[in-house]
Every structure is written in structure tokens, then in C-alpha cells.
Design a protein around this motif. Structure first.
Motif, PDB file in Angstrom:
ATOM      1  N   PRO A 253      -0.521   6.202 -12.194  1.00 38.53           N
ATOM      2  CA  PRO A 253      -0.914   5.548 -13.445  1.00 38.53           C
ATOM      3  C   PRO A 253      -1.779   4.321 -13.187  1.00 38.53           C
ATOM      4  CG  PRO A 253       1.379   5.053 -12.917  1.00 38.53           C
ATOM      5  CD  PRO A 253       0.930   6.105 -11.960  1.00 38.53           C
ATOM      6  N   ALA A 254      -2.716   4.065 -14.093  1.00 36.32           N
ATOM      7  CA  ALA A 254      -3.591   2.890 -13.971  1.00 36.32           C
ATOM      8  C   ALA A 254      -2.773   1.620 -14.216  1.00 36.32           C
ATOM      9  CB  ALA A 254      -4.736   2.998 -14.962  1.00 36.32           C
ATOM     10  N   VAL A 255      -3.142   0.559 -13.497  1.00 34.00           N
ATOM     11  CA  VAL A 255      -2.481  -0.735 -13.636  1.00 34.00           C
ATOM     12  C   VAL A 255      -3.503  -1.763 -14.080  1.00 34.00           C
ATOM     13  CG1 VAL A 255      -1.280  -2.597 -12.427  1.00 34.00           C
ATOM     14  CG2 VAL A 255      -0.743  -0.214 -11.877  1.00 34.00           C
ATOM     15  N   HIS A 256      -3.210  -2.442 -15.191  1.00 31.35           N
ATOM     16  CA  HIS A 256      -4.112  -3.487 -15.676  1.00 31.35           C
ATOM     17  C   HIS A 256      -3.284  -4.714 -16.046  1.00 31.35           C
ATOM     18  CE1 HIS A 256      -7.503  -0.757 -15.684  1.00 31.35           C
ATOM     19  NE2 HIS A 256      -6.786   0.129 -16.388  1.00 31.35           N
ATOM     20  N   PHE A 257      -3.849  -5.890 -15.768  1.00 33.03           N
ATOM     21  CA  PHE A 257      -3.168  -7.156 -16.041  1.00 33.03           C
ATOM     22  C   PHE A 257      -3.984  -8.018 -16.996  1.00 33.03           C
ATOM     23  CE2 PHE A 257      -1.751  -6.171 -11.665  1.00 33.03           C
ATOM     24  CZ  PHE A 257      -0.370  -6.277 -11.804  1.00 33.03           C
ATOM     25  N   SER A 258      -3.264  -8.799 -17.769  1.00 31.21           N
ATOM     26  CA  SER A 258      -3.842  -9.970 -18.423  1.00 31.21           C
ATOM     27  C   SER A 258      -3.441 -11.156 -17.564  1.00 31.21           C
ATOM     28  CB  SER A 258      -3.310 -10.130 -19.844  1.00 31.21           C
ATOM     29  OG  SER A 258      -3.722  -9.045 -20.649  1.00 31.21           O
ATOM     30  N   LEU A 259      -4.398 -12.022 -17.194  1.00 28.81           N
ATOM     31  CA  LEU A 259      -4.148 -13.076 -16.221  1.00 28.81           C
ATOM     32  C   LEU A 259      -4.493 -14.455 -16.768  1.00 28.81           C
ATOM     33  CD1 LEU A 259      -5.769 -11.299 -13.116  1.00 28.81           C
ATOM     34  CD2 LEU A 259      -3.336 -11.480 -13.617  1.00 28.81           C
ATOM     35  N   GLY A 260      -3.732 -15.448 -16.287  1.00 31.82           N
ATOM     36  CA  GLY A 260      -4.014 -16.839 -16.618  1.00 31.82           C
ATOM     37  C   GLY A 260      -3.783 -17.711 -15.404  1.00 31.82           C
ATOM     38  N   LEU A 261      -4.614 -18.755 -15.234  1.00 31.28           N
ATOM     39  CA  LEU A 261      -4.534 -19.622 -14.069  1.00 31.28           C
ATOM     40  C   LEU A 261      -4.537 -21.080 -14.499  1.00 31.28           C
ATOM     41  CD1 LEU A 261      -4.818 -20.209 -10.938  1.00 31.28           C
ATOM     42  CD2 LEU A 261      -7.314 -20.131 -11.333  1.00 31.28           C
ATOM     43  N   ALA A 262      -3.704 -21.893 -13.869  1.00 28.65           N
ATOM     44  CA  ALA A 262      -3.709 -23.342 -14.083  1.00 28.65           C
ATOM     45  C   ALA A 262      -3.339 -24.008 -12.768  1.00 28.65           C
ATOM     46  CB  ALA A 262      -2.734 -23.746 -15.179  1.00 28.65           C
ATOM     47  N   THR A 263      -3.841 -25.222 -12.538  1.00 25.80           N
ATOM     48  CA  THR A 263      -3.618 -25.946 -11.283  1.00 25.80           C
ATOM     49  C   THR A 263      -3.098 -27.341 -11.573  1.00 25.80           C
ATOM     50  OG1 THR A 263      -5.400 -24.706 -10.199  1.00 25.80           O
ATOM     51  CG2 THR A 263      -4.664 -26.753  -9.136  1.00 25.80           C
ATOM     52  N   ALA A 264      -2.087 -27.742 -10.842  1.00 22.31           N
ATOM     53  CA  ALA A 264      -1.499 -29.078 -10.978  1.00 22.31           C
ATOM     54  C   ALA A 264      -1.877 -29.915  -9.766  1.00 22.31           C
ATOM     55  CB  ALA A 264       0.016 -28.989 -11.086  1.00 22.31           C
ATOM     56  N   GLU A 265      -2.384 -31.106 -10.025  1.00 24.97           N
ATOM     57  CA  GLU A 265      -2.607 -32.079  -8.971  1.00 24.97           C
ATOM     58  C   GLU A 265      -1.340 -32.910  -8.813  1.00 24.97           C
ATOM     59  OE1 GLU A 265      -5.215 -32.046  -7.102  1.00 24.97           O
ATOM     60  OE2 GLU A 265      -6.405 -30.604  -8.256  1.00 24.97           O
ATOM     61  N   GLU A 266      -1.286 -33.720  -7.730  1.00 23.05           N
ATOM     62  CA  GLU A 266      -0.101 -34.529  -7.476  1.00 23.05           C
ATOM     63  C   GLU A 266       0.174 -35.458  -8.659  1.00 23.05           C
ATOM     64  OE1 GLU A 266       1.845 -37.216  -3.896  1.00 23.05           O
ATOM     65  OE2 GLU A 266      -0.227 -36.507  -3.765  1.00 23.05           O
ATOM     66  N   GLY A 267       1.411 -35.476  -9.100  1.00 22.34           N
ATOM     67  CA  GLY A 267       1.825 -36.287 -10.232  1.00 22.34           C
ATOM     68  C   GLY A 267       1.860 -35.526 -11.546  1.00 22.34           C
ATOM     69  N   GLN A 268       1.303 -34.348 -11.569  1.00 19.73           N
ATOM     70  CA  GLN A 268       1.323 -33.534 -12.789  1.00 19.73           C
ATOM     71  C   GLN A 268       2.530 -32.595 -12.776  1.00 19.73           C
ATOM     72  OE1 GLN A 268      -2.671 -31.747 -12.600  1.00 19.73           O
ATOM     73  NE2 GLN A 268      -3.380 -33.198 -14.169  1.00 19.73           N
ATOM     74  N   SER A 269       2.999 -32.225 -13.960  1.00 22.93           N
ATOM     75  CA  SER A 269       4.190 -31.401 -14.118  1.00 22.93           C
ATOM     76  C   SER A 269       3.885 -29.930 -13.856  1.00 22.93           C
ATOM     77  CB  SER A 269       4.758 -31.572 -15.529  1.00 22.93           C
ATOM     78  OG  SER A 269       5.738 -30.596 -15.791  1.00 22.93           O
ATOM     79  N   LEU A 270       4.668 -29.336 -13.000  1.00 25.84           N
ATOM     80  CA  LEU A 270       4.499 -27.893 -12.754  1.00 25.84           C
ATOM     81  C   LEU A 270       4.980 -27.075 -13.945  1.00 25.84           C
ATOM     82  CD1 LEU A 270       5.453 -27.386  -8.987  1.00 25.84           C
ATOM     83  CD2 LEU A 270       3.188 -27.549 -10.024  1.00 25.84           C
ATOM     84  N   ALA A 271       5.994 -27.566 -14.672  1.00 24.98           N
ATOM     85  CA  ALA A 271       6.452 -26.854 -15.863  1.00 24.98           C
ATOM     86  C   ALA A 271       5.332 -26.789 -16.896  1.00 24.98           C
ATOM     87  CB  ALA A 271       7.678 -27.543 -16.443  1.00 24.98           C
ATOM     88  N   GLU A 272       4.613 -27.896 -17.075  1.00 24.09           N
ATOM     89  CA  GLU A 272       3.479 -27.904 -18.004  1.00 24.09           C
ATOM     90  C   GLU A 272       2.357 -27.015 -17.491  1.00 24.09           C
ATOM     91  OE1 GLU A 272       3.145 -29.112 -20.991  1.00 24.09           O
ATOM     92  OE2 GLU A 272       5.222 -29.818 -20.942  1.00 24.09           O
ATOM     93  N   THR A 273       2.185 -26.989 -16.174  1.00 20.31           N
ATOM     94  CA  THR A 273       1.150 -26.140 -15.585  1.00 20.31           C
ATOM     95  C   THR A 273       1.461 -24.672 -15.830  1.00 20.31           C
ATOM     96  OG1 THR A 273       0.778 -27.823 -13.877  1.00 20.31           O
ATOM     97  CG2 THR A 273      -0.080 -25.622 -13.440  1.00 20.31           C
ATOM     98  N   LEU A 274       2.719 -24.284 -15.740  1.00 17.75           N
ATOM     99  CA  LEU A 274       3.107 -22.898 -16.032  1.00 17.75           C
ATOM    100  C   LEU A 274       2.835 -22.558 -17.485  1.00 17.75           C
ATOM    101  CD1 LEU A 274       4.453 -20.210 -15.294  1.00 17.75           C
ATOM    102  CD2 LEU A 274       6.677 -21.291 -15.724  1.00 17.75           C
ATOM    103  N   ARG A 275       3.174 -23.481 -18.378  1.00 22.01           N
ATOM    104  CA  ARG A 275       2.911 -23.209 -19.796  1.00 22.01           C
ATOM    105  C   ARG A 275       1.413 -23.052 -20.052  1.00 22.01           C
ATOM    106  NH1 ARG A 275       7.752 -26.254 -20.713  1.00 22.01           N
ATOM    107  NH2 ARG A 275       6.704 -28.272 -20.408  1.00 22.01           N
ATOM    108  N   LEU A 276       0.596 -23.849 -19.361  1.00 23.50           N
ATOM    109  CA  LEU A 276      -0.857 -23.723 -19.525  1.00 23.50           C
ATOM    110  C   LEU A 276      -1.347 -22.386 -18.981  1.00 23.50           C
ATOM    111  CD1 LEU A 276      -3.556 -24.926 -20.339  1.00 23.50           C
ATOM    112  CD2 LEU A 276      -3.641 -26.117 -18.114  1.00 23.50           C
TER     113      LEU A 276
END
Length: 425
Positions: free
Chosen positions: A386-409
Motif C-alpha cells: 500500500p502507498a504511504v503518504h504523510f502530512s508533515l510539520g516542522l518547528a525548531t526550538a533554540e536554547e531557552g524556548q519551550s519544547l512543548a510549544e515547539t511541538l504544538r507549532l
């Protein structure tokens, strides 16, 4: 000044006092006949000592108060050997007048000149001289011996049935004093081949080097435990001192147990606690723990990819959930080959995946997204799966930024990508 006769009488009285005060039952024999018996002898047999005096030993046996005595010839042989300094003892069963039974140890000892105290051994004496017979009530000792033998047998039974393990006692030179376990013999190490030998000679050099400090620690009074790989299996070696009655260390003891099965089970449980059973990727719990760990570390920037499998609901509706599960496994494989070994690729929901990329900048993250698209297209080009297709999103956190917020982004950008893909013909 005391006369020689007075001295003789004094010695006789002193000897008689010792004889009568002896804690063990004692009687004097001339030949086979009892010529004197002390108070302990009367107490032991439960009768006045006058009844004992004058009896021959065979008569005492015939009265039922002693077990069967050896023959006169055998007793004569004993006497001959005794004159050569050999020791002879005999344990007999006895019975008091009231019917109570006891066990007694019977010894013959010389009595030169009636001037020496009663001995529990046979001494050389002049032919025809008197001898002393001593009957010591050893009933309790015999019972204790039986209890000791029972305890020893119980101990050996316990050790030999010790599950997947062995018990080894060793001295300060690390030589085996005792080795007990059915597992040793089954493994080709019978106890006879171990006892008396050095552990350094018995074990591979690497294994001995691992456990040597623990063994020396045991004979120095320290207790320790460690896990040792050996022969493709894993053993727990618990080393501890063996102490004597006064608390002094008399030896070391190692309890060795095969824990291979337990370790494999622990590894399996540990794996299952961190992995999704369907795809064998990390699960949401592990993903969140790693995200919290990275938030406190020095691995910034950290990029996060959010991925959602397109069309899973349609596959489940048309082909069933088994087909949907297979699609998820194929999607997991595409993601696995697209990321670095140190990245955390996880299934965090039904058709949702997320990836932590420690030390990856936004540019590195975009390069990874492009790799996922290439692998997705290559995988889906085959007609036999079966064919595999994804919808993708990317976000990057610099030092001092929240990883939880980065995941939501990253999630927000993934849903935007899904909406855009749904509008394409």
C-alpha cells in the motif's frame, strides 16, 4: 609426721572421693566383675549401687539393663590392644529399673594402683590389674548428632535445589572449601573437581578479574553483589563473609544465581514500557520523557517533526483494521529509515507520529523533511504494497524556548499541510 600408712589411707580416701563425685557413671572391674560403682552409676541405672557391685558384665547385659555386649574373646582383644595404647569405645543402649531407656558410651581405662582419676580412654596397665569402666549418658548428645545430621541434610537439599544457582565457600586465598549445587554438576563442574582449587584457576581470566575485588571484600568482612556475564548467560554473584561464633570472619561465601531469564524478562518489560507494540517505534510516554530531558540539556537547537498518516480512516473503513495496522507499520518503516539513529521517532497517537531531532537547526530539519518525502515516494512506487503518504510539520526550538510549544507549532504546521494536500486533485 604422717606415717606411710596414713598417707596411703589419705590417697585412698581422696581417690574414693573423686570416684564417687565423678559426674559420669563409673564402676571398677576386675576381670568381667564389677567390684565398685559410684553414685552416678546408681542414678543412671535407677537402682542402689549395691545391686551393681558383684555383677559380671554379662549378667548386667542379661538383666536387660544393657544392650548385647561383645563376646568375652572380643573384650579380651580390646584389652590386648589397649595395652598397646589404642583407644576403644562402645555405644550401648541402656534401660533404667523404671523402664526409661538411654544411650551410653562405654570406655575401658586402666587404673594403676587406684591412684589416678578415672579416664575416658584405655591405658596400658599390668596384666590382671583392675580397670575402670565409665558409662556416660550420651542420649542428648546422640539426639543432637541426629539433629545436626538432619540439619546438614536439610541444608544440602536446600542448596542442591537452589534455583539456577550454586553456593561456594572459599578461604582467604580464594580457594574453594565447599561447592554445593546440582546445577554445577549439570554444567560439567562436579564438586570434587572444584573443592581445594583456586577460583583464579577455575574461572576465565576476565571473569575472575571482574569478581576478584568482591571475593577479597567478602573475606575482609564486606558484602556485595554484581552481575557477571559468563558463557552466554548472566549470573548474580552475591559475596558475603561467613562469621564464626565470636563474629570473626572465617571464610567467604558466594551465592551464584543464573538470572538470565529474569534479565531477559526485565529487558522485555523495559522495551515494552518504552515502545509501541504495533510499530516498534518509541511510544508517547518515552517521547515525552525524552522531550523533558532535552529541555534541561545542552542539545539545542532541537527540531521537532510532526507527521500524520494520510488516508488511514479510509483504509480501515474499506479494508478493515488489519489493513490499517499494516499501513501504520509501513509508515513507521518509512520514518525509521529517514532519520538518524540518535533521533527519537515515536508513535504518539492512532495515526500520529512525532520525531525529536537533538542538535538539528531549522535548515537541518528541512533537509530531513525532504528525505522523508523522497523515501515516501520511493516506497509508494511499488505496486505490491500500500502507498504511504504523510502530512508533515516542522518547528525548531533554540536554547531557552519551550519544547512543548515547539511541538504544538509543529502540529499546527502539520495540520496546515494536511489541509493543503486535501485541496490538491
Amino acid at each position: 609426721m604422717a606415717t606411710p600408712g596414713a598417707d596411703q589411707r589419705s590417697r585412698v580416701m581422696r581417690w574414693e572421693g573423686i570416684f564417687q563425685s565423678a559426674p559420669d557413671a563409673a564402676f571398677i572391674l576386675e576381670g568381667e566383675r564389677i567390684v565398685a560403682a559410684n553414685r552416678a552409676a546408681a542414678n543412671l541405672f535407677g537402682c542402689p549401687h549395691e545391686e551393681l557391685v558383684g555383677l559380671a558384665m554379662p549378667e548386667l547385659a542379661a538383666s536387660g539393663r544393657l544392650g548385647t555386649l561383645p563376646s568375652a574373646e572380643a573384650i579380651g582383644d580390646w584389652a590386648a590392644h589397649a595395652r598397646l595404647g589404642e583407644v576403644w569405645r562402645l555405644v550401648l543402649s541402656g534401660r533404667r529399673r523404671d523402664g526409661c531407656e538411654f544411650d551410653a558410651e562405654f570406655c575401658l581405662s586402666a587404673l594403676p594402683g587406684k591412684e589416678r582419676q578415672v579416664l575416658l580412654s584405655v591405658r596400658k596397665h599390668a596384666a590382671g590389674g583392675p580397670g575402670v569402666g565409665l558409662l556416660a549418658d550420651v542420649t542428648e548428645r546422640k539426639k543432637e548428632d541426629e539433629r545436626s545430621r538432619a540439619r546438614e541434610e536439610h541444608y544440602r537439599t536446600l542448596v542442591n535445589n537452589f534455583p539456577d544457582g550454586a553456593l561456594v565457600l572459599f578461604d582467604t586465598d580464594l580457594r574453594v572449601m565447599l561447592a554445593e549445587s546440582a546445577a554445577l554438576a549439570a554444567g560439567g563442574f562436579p564438586k570434587e573437581s572444584l573443592e581445594g582449587r583456586s577460583l583464579a584457576a577455575l574461572l576465565p581470566a576476565l571473569t575472575f578479574t571482574m569478581i576478584e575485588p568482591n571475593l577479597h571484600g567478602a573475606v575482609a568482612g564486606q558484602e556485595s553483589a554484581l552481575e557477571v556475564p559468563f558463557g552466554g548467560r548472566i549470573y548474580n554473584v552475591h559475596a558475603r563473609p561467613v562469621r564464626g561464633p565470636e563474629g570473626e570472619v572465617v571464610a567467604g561465601m558466594a551465592v551464584v544465581q543464573d538470572i538470565t531469564a529474569r534479565k531477559r524478562l526485565e529487558d522485555k518489560l523495559r522495551y515494552l514500557s518504552a515502545h509501541d507494540p504495533l510499530t516498534n517505534l518509541f511510544n508517547r510516554l518515552f517521547f515525552e520523557e525524552e522531550m523533558a530531558r532535552l529541555a534541561k540539556g545542552r542539545h539545542f537547537p532541537v527540531s521537532i517533526v510532526s507527521a500524520d498518516v494520510d488516508g488511514l480512516k479510509g483504509v480501515n473503513d474499506r479494508l478493515g483494521h488489519a489493513a490499517g495496522d499494516e499501513l501504520l507499520r509501513q509508515a513507521a518503516e518509512v520514518l525509521r529509515i529517514s532519520f538518524r539513529p540518535g533521533d527519537v521517532v515515536a508513535r504518539i497517537g492512532g495515526d500520529e507520529f512525532a520525531v525529536l531531532l537533538p542538535g538539528a537547526s531549522i535548515i537541518a530539519g528541512e533537509s530531513v523533511l525532504a528525505r522523508v518525502r523522497r523515501n515516501e515516494n520511493a516506497y509508494s512506487a511499488s505496486d505490491d504494497r500500500p502507498a504511504v503518504h504523510f502530512s508533515l510539520g516542522l518547528a525548531t526550538a533554540e536554547e531557552g524556548q519551550s519544547l512543548a510549544e515547539t511541538l504544538r507549532l509543529a502540529d499546527s504546521r502539520m495540520y496546515r499541510n494536511k489541509l493543503e494536500r486535501s485541496k490538491k486533485p
